[in-house]
Design a protein around this motif. Structure first.
Motif, mmCIF file in Angstrom:
data_model
loop_
_atom_site.group_PDB
_atom_site.id
_atom_site.type_symbol
_atom_site.label_atom_id
_atom_site.label_comp_id
_atom_site.label_asym_id
_atom_site.label_seq_id
_atom_site.Cartn_x
_atom_site.Cartn_y
_atom_site.Cartn_z
ATOM 1 N N GLU A 1 0.825 -1.208 0.000
ATOM 2 C CA GLU A 1 0.000 0.000 0.000
ATOM 3 C C GLU A 1 0.856 1.254 0.000
ATOM 4 O O GLU A 1 0.552 2.229 -0.689
ATOM 5 N N ASP B 1 1.127 4.212 -2.844
ATOM 6 C CA ASP B 1 0.917 5.622 -2.501
ATOM 7 C C ASP B 1 2.065 6.485 -3.025
ATOM 8 O O ASP B 1 1.845 7.587 -3.544
ATOM 9 N N VAL C 1 1.359 12.847 1.072
ATOM 10 C CA VAL C 1 0.529 11.656 1.270
ATOM 11 C C VAL C 1 1.199 10.609 2.154
ATOM 12 O O VAL C 1 0.615 9.558 2.411
ATOM 13 N N ALA D 1 -8.343 8.156 -2.992
ATOM 14 C CA ALA D 1 -9.033 8.331 -1.708
ATOM 15 C C ALA D 1 -8.071 8.155 -0.544
ATOM 16 O O ALA D 1 -8.115 8.896 0.441
ATOM 17 N N ARG D 2 -7.193 7.169 -0.658
ATOM 18 C CA ARG D 2 -6.217 6.944 0.408
ATOM 19 C C ARG D 2 -5.227 8.109 0.490
ATOM 20 O O ARG D 2 -4.841 8.537 1.578
ATOM 21 N N ALA E 1 -5.849 11.239 -0.306
ATOM 22 C CA ALA E 1 -6.539 12.383 0.300
ATOM 23 C C ALA E 1 -6.631 12.236 1.812
ATOM 24 O O ALA E 1 -6.433 13.204 2.569
ATOM 25 N N ALA E 2 -6.924 11.018 2.268
ATOM 26 C CA ALA E 2 -7.024 10.789 3.713
ATOM 27 C C ALA E 2 -5.671 10.979 4.392
ATOM 28 O O ALA E 2 -5.578 11.593 5.461
ATOM 29 N N ARG E 3 -4.608 10.472 3.773
ATOM 30 C CA ARG E 3 -3.284 10.608 4.364
ATOM 31 C C ARG E 3 -2.807 12.051 4.329
ATOM 32 O O ARG E 3 -2.129 12.527 5.244
ATOM 33 N N ALA F 1 -4.756 14.659 4.610
ATOM 34 C CA ALA F 1 -5.471 15.330 5.694
ATOM 35 C C ALA F 1 -4.842 15.004 7.039
ATOM 36 O O ALA F 1 -4.690 15.878 7.898
ATOM 37 N N ASP F 2 -4.463 13.736 7.231
ATOM 38 C CA ASP F 2 -3.811 13.340 8.484
ATOM 39 C C ASP F 2 -2.477 14.062 8.650
ATOM 40 O O ASP F 2 -2.150 14.544 9.742
ATOM 41 N N ARG G 1 -3.035 17.654 9.578
ATOM 42 C CA ARG G 1 -3.479 17.768 10.961
ATOM 43 C C ARG G 1 -2.308 17.623 11.920
ATOM 44 O O ARG G 1 -2.179 18.380 12.893
#
Length: 221
Positions: free
Chosen positions: A5, A9, A65, A105-106, A108-110, A112-113, A116
């Motif tokens: 994974e 990425d 990412v 999608a993965r 974008a989530a990473r 954002a993390d 943060r």
């Protein structure tokens, strides 16, 4: 050693950069104990042209990412020059159609993390800087303070709600025996004027303003 994974990425993050001609997974160099050094490179990125601008662009594309743990272990090579030694055992990362579909999608989530986490780190650094500045200022400030954020920035201002100043009560003590005045001086916030003869007591009463006068029955002999 690296999850598939993560490989996907990294490859997906660099896929649209025109200077990137290939993303490779590197075989880790193992020590005698078969443990991988924490700083060992795990990915290689071939660039053409090999410039600082393209290198920085690739670095931040991956950072968006993933994390510094990944970005700090990447090797950037010039696709037009002789390949570095680790590239001899490199494996070109190719994504399947299914992997390419799931990567956005993965990513974008990473992203954002990661953003943060960076905000939390910046906030912690700001708090530490504020505490250090307060400590520096307060050690040289002999006045009450308040904290105000009304201006949009941190600032130190004079206390807007100071305690009211109370005039201490004045007591005239006319007594040639020091016992009385010694006892009164144990009281806090009291202004005491002590005289030991009658004429001095009269002068103080005429010229001064007292809340109470205490006088011995007999002054002197």
């Amino acid at each position: 050693m690296v999850p598939r994974e993560v490989e996907v990425d990294v490859a997906f993050a660099l896929e649209e950069l025109p200077a990137v001609v290939g993303v490779y997974a590197l075989s880790p160099l193992l020590s005698a104990e078969l443990t991988v050094h924490p700083d060992a490179v795990i990915f290689a990125v071939a660039l053409r042209p090999y410039t600082i601008t393209h290198l920085v662009e690739a670095h931040y594309a991956v950072l968006a990412v993933t994390s510094y743990d990944i970005c700090g272990r990447m090797l950037y090579v010039n696709a037009e020059g002789a390949l570095a030694t680790p590239m001899r055992s490199a494996r070109l990362i190719k994504m399947s159609d299914a992997e390419r579909e799931g990567a956005p999608a993965r990513a974008a989530a990473r992203a954002a993390d990661a953003q943060r986490v960076r905000r939390l780190e910046e906030a912690a650094a700001q708090r530490a800087a504020m505490a250090a500045e307060l400590h520096r200022v307060l050690t040289n400030l002999d006045a009450p303070i308040a904290v105000s954020f009304q201006s949009g920035v941190f600032e130190i201002v004079p206390d807007p709600f100071p305690s009211p100043f109370v005039i201490p009560p004045r007591i005239l003590v006319a007594d040639d025996d020091a016992t009385t005045v010694t006892s009164l001086r144990t009281l806090e916030s009291v202004d005491i004027v002590h005289v030991t003869d009658g004429w001095s007591a009269l002068e103080q009463l005429v010229e001064g303003d007292f809340d109470i006068a205490l006088c011995a029955v007999v002054l002197g002999y």
